[in-house]
Enzyme design. Structure first.
Site, mmCIF file in Angstrom:
data_model
loop_
_atom_site.group_PDB
_atom_site.id
_atom_site.type_symbol
_atom_site.label_atom_id
_atom_site.label_comp_id
_atom_site.label_asym_id
_atom_site.label_seq_id
_atom_site.Cartn_x
_atom_site.Cartn_y
_atom_site.Cartn_z
ATOM 1 N N GLU A 78 0.727 -1.130 0.098
ATOM 2 C CA GLU A 78 -0.013 -0.004 0.075
ATOM 3 C C GLU A 78 0.978 1.107 -0.086
ATOM 4 O O GLU A 78 2.069 1.130 0.538
ATOM 5 C CB GLU A 78 -0.675 0.040 1.294
ATOM 6 C CG GLU A 78 -1.648 1.112 1.430
ATOM 7 C CD GLU A 78 -2.132 1.317 3.038
ATOM 8 O OE1 GLU A 78 -1.498 0.896 4.085
ATOM 9 O OE2 GLU A 78 -3.483 1.620 2.883
ATOM 10 N N CYS A 126 -4.793 -3.027 3.053
ATOM 11 C CA CYS A 126 -4.613 -2.709 4.611
ATOM 12 C C CYS A 126 -5.716 -2.991 5.434
ATOM 13 O O CYS A 126 -6.070 -4.210 5.735
ATOM 14 C CB CYS A 126 -4.013 -1.468 4.780
ATOM 15 S SG CYS A 126 -2.819 -1.393 6.143
ATOM 16 N N ASN A 168 0.544 -1.051 5.354
ATOM 17 C CA ASN A 168 1.385 -0.126 6.164
ATOM 18 C C ASN A 168 0.798 -0.239 7.714
ATOM 19 O O ASN A 168 -0.164 0.490 7.856
ATOM 20 C CB ASN A 168 1.338 1.366 5.604
ATOM 21 C CG ASN A 168 2.016 1.410 4.455
ATOM 22 O OD1 ASN A 168 2.826 2.361 4.367
ATOM 23 N ND2 ASN A 168 1.696 0.703 3.371
ATOM 24 N N GLU A 207 -5.782 8.849 7.969
ATOM 25 C CA GLU A 207 -6.552 8.353 6.463
ATOM 26 C C GLU A 207 -7.954 8.977 6.453
ATOM 27 O O GLU A 207 -8.220 9.285 4.978
ATOM 28 C CB GLU A 207 -6.318 6.836 6.538
ATOM 29 C CG GLU A 207 -5.146 6.230 6.415
ATOM 30 C CD GLU A 207 -5.115 4.817 5.942
ATOM 31 O OE1 GLU A 207 -4.682 3.873 6.898
ATOM 32 O OE2 GLU A 207 -5.610 4.599 4.787
ATOM 33 N N LYS A 264 -9.725 2.398 -1.598
ATOM 34 C CA LYS A 264 -9.656 1.789 -0.033
ATOM 35 C C LYS A 264 -11.112 2.154 0.628
ATOM 36 O O LYS A 264 -11.419 3.255 0.621
ATOM 37 C CB LYS A 264 -8.599 2.271 0.848
ATOM 38 C CG LYS A 264 -8.455 1.632 2.091
ATOM 39 C CD LYS A 264 -7.186 2.068 2.788
ATOM 40 C CE LYS A 264 -7.008 1.217 4.147
ATOM 41 N NZ LYS A 264 -5.817 1.766 4.838
ATOM 42 N N ASN A 301 -7.093 6.279 -1.302
ATOM 43 C CA ASN A 301 -5.822 5.230 -1.108
ATOM 44 C C ASN A 301 -6.175 4.204 -2.135
ATOM 45 O O ASN A 301 -7.187 3.544 -1.945
ATOM 46 C CB ASN A 301 -5.961 4.985 0.317
ATOM 47 C CG ASN A 301 -4.806 4.077 0.767
ATOM 48 O OD1 ASN A 301 -4.210 3.596 -0.148
ATOM 49 N ND2 ASN A 301 -4.384 4.040 1.926
HETATM 50 N N1 ING Z 1 -3.194 0.462 8.797
HETATM 51 C C1 ING Z 1 -3.412 -0.324 9.817
HETATM 52 C C2 ING Z 1 -4.256 -1.734 9.579
HETATM 53 O O1 ING Z 1 -5.431 -1.765 9.602
HETATM 54 C C3 ING Z 1 -4.441 -0.392 12.310
HETATM 55 C C4 ING Z 1 -4.210 0.692 11.062
HETATM 56 C C5 ING Z 1 -3.190 -0.809 12.923
HETATM 57 C C6 ING Z 1 -5.697 -0.755 12.467
HETATM 58 C C7 ING Z 1 -3.264 -1.623 14.020
HETATM 59 C C8 ING Z 1 -5.844 -1.689 13.684
HETATM 60 C C9 ING Z 1 -4.675 -2.181 14.257
HETATM 61 O O2 ING Z 1 -3.383 -2.311 9.369
HETATM 62 C C10 ING Z 1 -3.733 0.900 7.529
HETATM 63 N N2 ING Z 1 -2.910 1.761 6.979
HETATM 64 O O3 ING Z 1 -4.764 0.606 7.591
#
Ligand code: ING
Length: 303
Positions: free
Chosen positions: A46, A171, A196, A145, A126, A109
């Site tokens: 991503e 993601c 990411n 985001e 996204k 995204n």
């Molecule tokens: N990043 C993370 C993901 O969903 C996140 C946000 C991190 C959500 C950890 C929950 C726990 O993998 C992106 N860019 O969506």
């Protein structure tokens, strides 16, 4: 049979001021290595052209716009398209998309799928945007985001390639079972996604040690419950002071991880995909026609 070799092409950190040419050159090197090892399909992360800029509040619009692509392909990314076409390799690429639609700027995204001839076969924007819409000063870093991207307006598309049906997501989408089910109902046999994912999740730091587990749990469950292959590719490592998980992998329709990266830098992992293996699940335990009970699921679609 519909068999081919695929690669997850993980990227290490991309610095805030790293030129796109640098990220593109790194991806070309990974693509060349994947091709040398027989790959015909490569999945990049991503937001693979820039650092994960939603970790900061960026108030200057020109500064923010500089992280987006206004056309695809474009001069910066063309060398990757050229190398892929010369080598006969298809690829998935995630990037920040800025378009003027209906007379206004729209930001998404986005991911694309490019076939072996360099033709963009599919585009996805996204749908599940994590984080928060405005700056929150209690956080060690932001996750904006919802401020920098609109909710994707292309649905969950599937498209024909490699003798089968391909799907894409991005993601956070992988954490929502609905993503994989919609793609599965549309016949996706291989779902590609980039991510990411910070190790530290400020709202629930007690889960930080579970990020790798939740990453694979989400993708393995999605693969198994819908009988499709999943290739998930990380932007990994300590990027501008923020630790991102790695764990890029290729998952069979059985839910088994058949290949994964070992480090936190630029690295590929390779596996042979046999799309016919989806039948092991879709003809049996997850034969939707025989066993699925949609009349009992309506609440899933309720807002
Ligand atoms: N990043 C993370 C993901 O969903 C996140 C946000 C991190 C959500 C950890 C929950 C726990 O993998 C992106 N860019 O969506």
């Amino acid at each position: 049979t519909r068999r081919f070799i695929a690669a997850t092409a993980q990227l290490g950190p991309i610095a805030r001021d790293e030129p796109r040419a640098s990220a593109v050159a790194r991806m070309q090197a990974l693509l060349i290595e994947a091709h040398r090892r027989g790959a015909e399909l490569v999945v990049f992360p991503e937001l693979a052209l820039t650092t994960f800029f939603p970790r900061w509040l960026i108030e200057d619009e020109a500064e923010l716009d500089a992280f987006y692509e206004t056309e695809m392909p474009n001069a910066d990314v063309q060398p990757l398209f050229d190398t892929a076409r010369e080598l006969g390799v298809g690829f998935y690429l995630g990037y920040a998309e800025l378009v003027i639609e209906g007379g206004r700027k729209r930001r998404f995204n986005t991911s694309i799928f490019v076939d072996k001839s360099g033709t963009i076969l599919g585009k996805y924007r996204k749908i599940h945007l994590p984080g928060h819409p405005e700056y929150e000063d209690w956080r060690p870093f932001q996750h904006l985001e919802k401020k920098y991207f609109e909710h994707g307006d292309l649905g969950f598309p599937v498209f024909d390639a490699f003798g089968g049906k391909m799907g894409m997501c991005l993601c956070n989408d992988r954490r929502w079972p609905e993503t994989f089910r919609v793609l599965g109902l549309r016949g996706a046999e291989l779902v590609m996604l980039g991510y990411n994912t910070p190790v530290h999740y400020p709202p629930a730091p007690e889960h930080d040690h579970l990020q790798d587990f939740h990453n694979h749990l989400s993708m393995q469950a999605g693969a198994y419950a819908n009988g499709n292959w999943v290739i998930g590719t990380a932007k990994a490592g300590r990027e501008e002071g923020c630790d991102l998980i790695a764990g890029s992998c290729i998952i069979a329709p059985t839910g088994e991880i058949v290949a994964r990266t070992q480090g936190f830098g630029d690295e590929i992992a390779i596996a042979e995909i046999d799309l016919d293996r989806c039948r092991e699940l879709r003809d049996n335990v997850f034969n939707f026609a025989l066993h699925r009970e949609p009349e009992d699921y309506a609440v899933i679609c309720a807002p």
